[in-house]
Design an enzyme around this catalytic site. Structure first.
Site, short mmCIF file in Angstrom:
data_model
loop_
_atom_site.label_atom_id
_atom_site.label_comp_id
_atom_site.label_asym_id
_atom_site.label_seq_id
_atom_site.Cartn_x
_atom_site.Cartn_y
_atom_site.Cartn_z
N LYS A 1 0.84 -1.25 -0.05
CA LYS A 1 -0.09 -0.04 0.05
C LYS A 1 0.96 1.30 0.17
O LYS A 1 2.05 1.26 0.53
CB LYS A 1 -0.94 0.07 1.31
CG LYS A 1 -2.01 0.81 1.10
CD LYS A 1 -3.08 0.15 0.47
CE LYS A 1 -4.45 0.80 0.30
NZ LYS A 1 -5.56 -0.33 -0.23
N ASP B 1 -6.89 4.00 -4.62
CA ASP B 1 -7.59 3.83 -3.19
C ASP B 1 -8.24 5.38 -3.02
O ASP B 1 -8.74 5.96 -3.84
CB ASP B 1 -6.65 3.46 -2.28
CG ASP B 1 -7.29 2.96 -0.87
OD1 ASP B 1 -7.59 1.86 -0.83
OD2 ASP B 1 -7.39 3.55 0.04
N1 GLU Z 1 -7.30 -0.02 -3.20
C1 GLU Z 1 -8.00 -1.20 -3.49
C2 GLU Z 1 -8.04 -2.14 -2.37
O1 GLU Z 1 -7.80 -1.55 -1.11
C3 GLU Z 1 -7.62 -1.84 -4.86
C4 GLU Z 1 -6.05 -2.31 -4.80
C5 GLU Z 1 -5.58 -2.68 -6.25
O2 GLU Z 1 -6.28 -2.75 -7.03
O3 GLU Z 1 -4.24 -2.82 -6.25
O4 GLU Z 1 -8.16 -3.41 -2.36
#
Ligand code: GLU
Length: 450
Positions: A130, A170
């Protein structure tokens, strides 16, 4: 668990807290998972010898960097950016980027940790990561947002790549920001590669990626209800949030015949006495501005009302879908939901329920699905975007929507496999945590010490 095991668990929590002072969100996320998997670890000598829980509670790496950019008035702005690469055990690091003033290392470490286990549940080959910055795009001009994204990528590009680490969106990072980030990445490396997902269709994006988290949430809810011979149709649903996840969950819920009674922002709740229509939701999706502004623009004198400083959780409903942000639903909210007869809770956001809320649902036997299972549709579709990019192909909407449904049905199956209680009921949190943990822990043991 026996007394010895409980002591070990306590010692692990103390170790965790000492190593991560002032990181309450990260400690909360690790405890939520380890509470469920501790008995499995105690029963498995390989896991114990390899110290799996301790090793999985330490990110592979945390990258922190300065982001300097110039505002429209010429002043120099300084923000802080991060990428937490939590685990690369089962695939390239994968997870979104969040731009929000609340972003800090604790929040990104918790999100990276959650992402590792969420990604494991999808069945795809995706590690967990993340990233983000303490920057709020809201209130900035388009040119400022572009310069910020370019400055952010000027550092991030050296840490990512299509088989290394693949960021996505996100909170506050969607198509526009991904476009600017991808453009800068491509210029810097002089290579057109799928190193980010959530791209526009014209340059390597995938159909269904925008809808996937919200649709996936409702596909999971559909599976959960069918498992107990119930249907989504005619159920009353309270949703929090007004972003991509909340609005697409609302659209799919309406499509499945449910009544969506609420949406919300950090400033209040928008309530529809009879249930929002598809048109209402599409209008919200097309509007620009802050969540509160967009929501309030729908208020009318007959059916749609706005309630300042309220949360959706005092509205009577059958299903609650927290889709806004971490720790938005606490113990007292959970009690109100339970008193009002809410029968199912599924998380659209990452860790939106506090530990107290989760305990209250458990005590009241209200099934509660953690985000790592129910909101995994977004990252799963990102995995399919990566596969399409690698093969230079593009699948159509219906094909990908069907794959998303299959993935969510499989995640449901994994939860029922490891979460079945002696009375036949399903403990979703336990099922999700155990199934995800086993996959990652087995990979850790198999790959040796390092
Ligand atoms: N931000 C999204 C999550 O919390 C998607 C992450 C992604 O597609 O890499 O899963």
């Amino acid at each position: 668990m026996n007394e010895h095991a409980t002591k070990n668990q306590q010692a692990f929590y103390e170790w965790l807290e000492t190593r991560n002072p002032n990181q309450p969100e990260f400690v909360q996320a690790v405890k939520e998972l380890s509470g469920d998997v501790f008995p499995i670890v105690e029963d498995n000598k390989h896991y114990q010898d390899a110290q799996v829980l301790q090793r999985l509670s330490e990110p592979d790496r945390v990258i922190s960097f300065r982001v300097c950019w110039q505002a429209d008035d010429g002043t120099i702005q300084i923000n802080r950016g991060w990428r937490v690469q939590h685990s690369g055990l089962i695939g390239p690091y994968k997870g979104g980027i969040r731009f929000h003033p609340s972003v800090n290392e604790s929040i990104l470490k918790f999100l990276g940790f959650e992402q590792t286990f969420k990604n494991a549940l999808t069945g795809l080959s995706l590690g967990g990561a993340k990233g983000g910055a303490d920057f709020n795009p809201q209130g900035h001009s388009d040119a400022e947002i572009m310069r910020f994204c370019q400055a952010f990528m000027n550092e991030l590009y050296r840490h990512i790549g299509e088989t290394k680490d693949v960021p996505a969106g996100d909170i506050n990072v969607s198509s526009r920001e991904i476009g600017y980030l991808f453009g800068q990445y491509r210029r810097l490396v002089n290579n057109f590669a799928g190193a980010l997902t959530g791209k526009d269709i014209e340059f390597g994006g995938s159909h269904v990626r925008v809808e996937a988290t919200g649709y996936g949430l409702m596909y999971f809810v559909k599976e959960m209800l069918e498992h107990v011979d119930e249907k989504v149709a005619d159920k009353r649903i309270c949703i929090s949030g007004a972003g991509n996840v909340a609005l697409h969950a609302a659209l799919k819920a309406i499509d499945l015949g449910a009544t969506v009674l609420t949406l919300s922002s950090s400033q209040g709740v928008l309530q529809h006495k009879k249930g929002f229509s598809e048109d209402d939701i599409r209008t919200l999706l097309s509007k620009k501005g802050s969540s509160s502004e967009r929501l309030k623009s729908l208020v009318n004198s007959e059916t749609i009302s706005w309630h300042d400083d309220q949360k959706p959780w005092s509205v009577e409903c059958d299903i609650a879908l927290p889709c806004a942000t971490q720790n938005e639903l606490d113990g007292s909210d959970a009690k109100k939901l339970i008193e009002n007869g809410c029968r199912w809770v599924a998380e659209g956001a990452n860790m939106p329920c506090t530990a107290d809320a989760i305990d209250a649902f458990e005590d009241a036997c209200v099934p509660h699905v953690p985000g790592k299972a129910s909101n995994a549709g977004g990252v799963a579709l990102s995995g399919l975007e990566m596969a399409q990019n690698a093969a230079f192909v593009s699948y159509d909407f219906d094909n990908l929507d069907k794959r998303l449904q299959d993935i969510m049905a499989n995640i449901h199956k994994r939860c029922t496999g490891d979460g079945k209680l002696s009375d036949g009921k399903i403990h979703y949190r336990r099922g999700a945590n155990i199934a995800a943990f086993k996959r990652v822990a087995d990979a850790l043991v198999a790959q040796g010490i390092g």
